[in-house]
Design an enzyme around this catalytic site. Structure first.
Site, mmCIF file in Angstrom:
data_model
loop_
_atom_site.group_PDB
_atom_site.id
_atom_site.type_symbol
_atom_site.label_atom_id
_atom_site.label_comp_id
_atom_site.label_asym_id
_atom_site.label_seq_id
_atom_site.Cartn_x
_atom_site.Cartn_y
_atom_site.Cartn_z
ATOM 1 N N MET A 152 -8.243 0.573 1.165
ATOM 2 C CA MET A 152 -7.540 -0.183 2.199
ATOM 3 C C MET A 152 -7.519 0.575 3.521
ATOM 4 O O MET A 152 -7.586 -0.027 4.583
ATOM 5 C CB MET A 152 -6.117 -0.534 1.754
ATOM 6 N N GLU A 153 -7.472 1.898 3.467
ATOM 7 C CA GLU A 153 -7.503 2.697 4.696
ATOM 8 C C GLU A 153 -8.854 2.556 5.385
ATOM 9 O O GLU A 153 -8.915 2.379 6.611
ATOM 10 C CB GLU A 153 -7.188 4.163 4.370
ATOM 11 N N ASP A 169 -11.217 -6.752 21.861
ATOM 12 C CA ASP A 169 -10.217 -6.690 22.927
ATOM 13 C C ASP A 169 -10.797 -6.122 24.219
ATOM 14 O O ASP A 169 -10.548 -6.644 25.312
ATOM 15 C CB ASP A 169 -9.022 -5.845 22.479
ATOM 16 N N CYS A 215 0.848 -1.197 0.000
ATOM 17 C CA CYS A 215 0.000 0.000 0.000
ATOM 18 C C CYS A 215 0.880 1.242 0.000
ATOM 19 O O CYS A 215 1.918 1.285 0.664
ATOM 20 C CB CYS A 215 -0.876 0.038 1.248
ATOM 21 N N HIS A 216 0.426 2.253 -0.731
ATOM 22 C CA HIS A 216 1.126 3.526 -0.718
ATOM 23 C C HIS A 216 0.870 4.228 0.619
ATOM 24 O O HIS A 216 -0.253 4.180 1.121
ATOM 25 C CB HIS A 216 0.613 4.435 -1.844
#
Length: 160
Positions: A114-115, A129, A78-79
């Protein structure tokens, strides 16, 4: 049929060359859905779950934004991008599932799918969590792209 974009002519992993791409406004929205055990849902007060670690949904929002900003460090090809905006929302749907949506945007040569996906995913993992002390019966049911605009082709998930 399209070729894989992250493999060069020799079959080796390769970052996509975006030098010739046009600068456009790019936006992506992703969603993760988390199913919580009833024991956890009983802790819900005023649209938030409070644990010894703090407020679950507020912490997950911060974690999602932080992750979206670091996507280029987490996913090898990824950039690295300077996001101009990243917003997360968390709500319960009619099935009492936790719905996390991450919207990321920038003006640039490459998209932000992707972000958005990373932000939604890490927010979901943060919910897991922070709630696992109450029960491990937690399922991250799905993470998917909802829409993207501004690149070679736009995408919008058909209504479900």
């Amino acid at each position: 049929m399209s070729e894989f974009t992250h493999i060069d002519a020799s079959g080796n992993p390769s970052m996509v060359d975006v030098s010739e791409k046009s600068i456009t406004r790019r936006l992506a929205k992703a969603r993760s859905v988390v199913v919580l055990d009833e024991a956890i849902l009983e802790k819900l007060q005023n649209d938030e779950i409070h644990t010894k670690k703090g407020p679950v949904f507020q912490t997950a929002i911060i974690a999602g934004v932080m992750a979206a900003k670091r996507t280029g460090d987490l996913i090898p090809l990824c950039h690295p991008l300077g996001l101009e905006n990243c917003q997360l929302t968390i709500m319960l749907n009619e099935k009492k599932e936790v719905v996390i949506e991450c919207t990321a945007s920038l003006t640039g040569k490459t998209g932000v799918e992707m972000e958005a996906l990373t932000g939604a995913s890490i927010a979901a993992l943060t919910v897991y969590d922070m709630c696992k002390a109450f029960s491990h019966n937690i399922v991250i049911k799905e993470t998917r792209l909802i829409e993207k605009t501004g690149g070679k082709r736009d995408f919008k998930l058909d209504t479900e």
